[in-house]
Design an enzyme around this catalytic site. Structure first.
Site, mmCIF file in Angstrom:
data_model
loop_
_atom_site.group_PDB
_atom_site.id
_atom_site.type_symbol
_atom_site.label_atom_id
_atom_site.label_comp_id
_atom_site.label_asym_id
_atom_site.label_seq_id
_atom_site.Cartn_x
_atom_site.Cartn_y
_atom_site.Cartn_z
ATOM 1 N N CYS A 189 0.801 -1.230 0.000
ATOM 2 C CA CYS A 189 0.000 0.000 0.000
ATOM 3 C C CYS A 189 0.833 1.279 0.000
ATOM 4 O O CYS A 189 0.302 2.360 -0.253
ATOM 5 C CB CYS A 189 -0.946 -0.006 1.196
ATOM 6 S SG CYS A 189 -2.118 -1.385 1.183
ATOM 7 N N ASN A 225 -10.171 0.187 0.108
ATOM 8 C CA ASN A 225 -8.706 0.203 0.115
ATOM 9 C C ASN A 225 -8.223 -0.342 -1.232
ATOM 10 O O ASN A 225 -8.336 -1.536 -1.499
ATOM 11 C CB ASN A 225 -8.196 -0.655 1.270
ATOM 12 C CG ASN A 225 -6.677 -0.676 1.372
ATOM 13 O OD1 ASN A 225 -5.966 -0.308 0.447
ATOM 14 N ND2 ASN A 225 -6.161 -1.129 2.512
ATOM 15 N N HIS A 241 -2.967 7.231 2.559
ATOM 16 C CA HIS A 241 -3.445 5.983 1.966
ATOM 17 C C HIS A 241 -4.837 5.707 2.513
ATOM 18 O O HIS A 241 -5.075 5.797 3.722
ATOM 19 C CB HIS A 241 -2.486 4.848 2.329
ATOM 20 C CG HIS A 241 -3.052 3.491 2.076
ATOM 21 N ND1 HIS A 241 -3.635 3.125 0.881
ATOM 22 C CD2 HIS A 241 -3.137 2.394 2.880
ATOM 23 C CE1 HIS A 241 -4.054 1.884 0.961
ATOM 24 N NE2 HIS A 241 -3.768 1.416 2.160
#
Length: 329
Positions: free
Chosen positions: A123, A286, A256
């Site tokens: 990520c 996500n 993020h």
């Protein structure tokens, strides 16, 4: 003769999501058919997610990257053949090899033999990729870079595991970086700690033409949460210190988009009002390395981010990896 300092500036942004939008209610229905109980309220309360997008079975990560890249290149208004570096941050490449970046190079019709490679930092991938592209440009090794975060994470999800399958979605975001005498990427800080590999991973491998081990995403949510808030605050302050700036000088924080509680916790620790944090986790879930450039592109296109604004991007992901960058847009 001393050369003047060289920077990299973002001159175009783009993004893409698949056509299949799956709301929490729809996902809950799909899971109920498997005997897994969840609800829109359960997911949204814990994560901030309301919907996500899933790619079709035949779609490739490079397809999403292509659409996002075309949008970014259109915004940058440059000659396609001037791109001399492509970096794709992804944990879900098209193939074991060749790289998804080479697949994108082919689909774009680039004929100039530019550098192209993939980067895997989970990520945090986009922060890593942007920093590396910036270093290429500062070293005068290239002039124009296409930096992409692209993922089809839905293929790594175990839909019998409610703790992970409700979190992730698919998408891509891209930026075009170009050499400039004006400051763009001002500072960055990157880190990793392999001691925490097992708290967020998809520990499968290819052997003999088959998947060995566990190829689904597994996560120790509490461990990730505790580390994430601490590490994101620390790396954000490190990047600010390198830039000789304070958090008060940041116009927009783009974390993020993993979990609204982690995002809000980091924002508060930096002393920033929540109104200065970009949030798209409710729309996309996500999307791993794609989440930051997706949020960036949305805010650029709706006018919230304008030329002259100072933004901070930051992420944490499997590895563990984490990083932050301060950017003058």
């Amino acid at each position: 003769m001393t050369q003047s300092p060289l920077y990299s500036r973002i001159i175009g942004t783009g993004s893409a999501v698949p056509p299949d939008c799956v709301t929490n209610q729809e996902l809950a229905g799909r899971l109920a058919a498997r005997g897994i109980e969840t609800s829109d309220e359960w997911i949204a309360t814990r994560t901030g997610i309301r919907q996500r997008y899933f790619a079709a079975p035949e779609a490739m990560t490079s397809d999403l990257a292509l659409t996002a890249s075309k949008n970014a290149l259109r915004a940058a208004d440059i000659d396609l053949q001037s791109i001399d570096l492509i970096i794709i941050a992804t944990s879900t490449p098209d193939f074991v090899l060749p790289s998804t970046a080479c697949a994108l190079q082919r689909k774009l019709g680039l004929r100039n033999h530019c550098i192209a490679f993939d980067l895997q930092a989970a990520c945090t991938g986009f922060v890593y990729a942007l920093t590396i592209a910036d270093q290429f440009i500062r070293a005068r090794a290239c002039q124009t870079a296409l930096v992409v975060g692209a993922e089809i994470f839905s293929r790594l999800l175990d839909f019998n595991d409610r703790s992970t399958c409700v979190l992730f979605g698919d998408g891509a975001g891209a930026v075009v970086l170009q050499a400039s005498e004006q400051a763009g990427v001002i500072s960055s800080a990157l880190h990793a700690d392999g001691r925490h590999t097992d708290i967020l991973c998809a520990p499968g491998r290819v052997s003999g033409g088959a998947i060995c081990g566990q190829a689904f995403v597994t996560m120790d949510g509490q461990a990730v949460f505790k580390l994430a808030v601490h590490l994101l605050e620390k790396v954000a302050l490190e990047a600010l210190d390198k830039a000789r700036m304070s958090a008060a000088q940041i116009d927009w924080l783009i974390p993020h988009q993993a979990n609204i509680r982690i995002m809000q916790g980091t924002c508060r620790k930096l002393g920033l009002p929540l109104e200065r944090m970009l949030v798209t986790v409710d729309q996309h879930g996500n999307t791993s390395s794609a989440s930051i450039p997706l949020a960036l592109d949305e805010a650029v296109r709706d006018g919230r981010i304008a030329r002259g604004h100072t933004i901070m991007i930051e992420g944490v992901g499997g590895g563990l990896t984490w990083g932050a960058a301060v950017i003058r847009f």
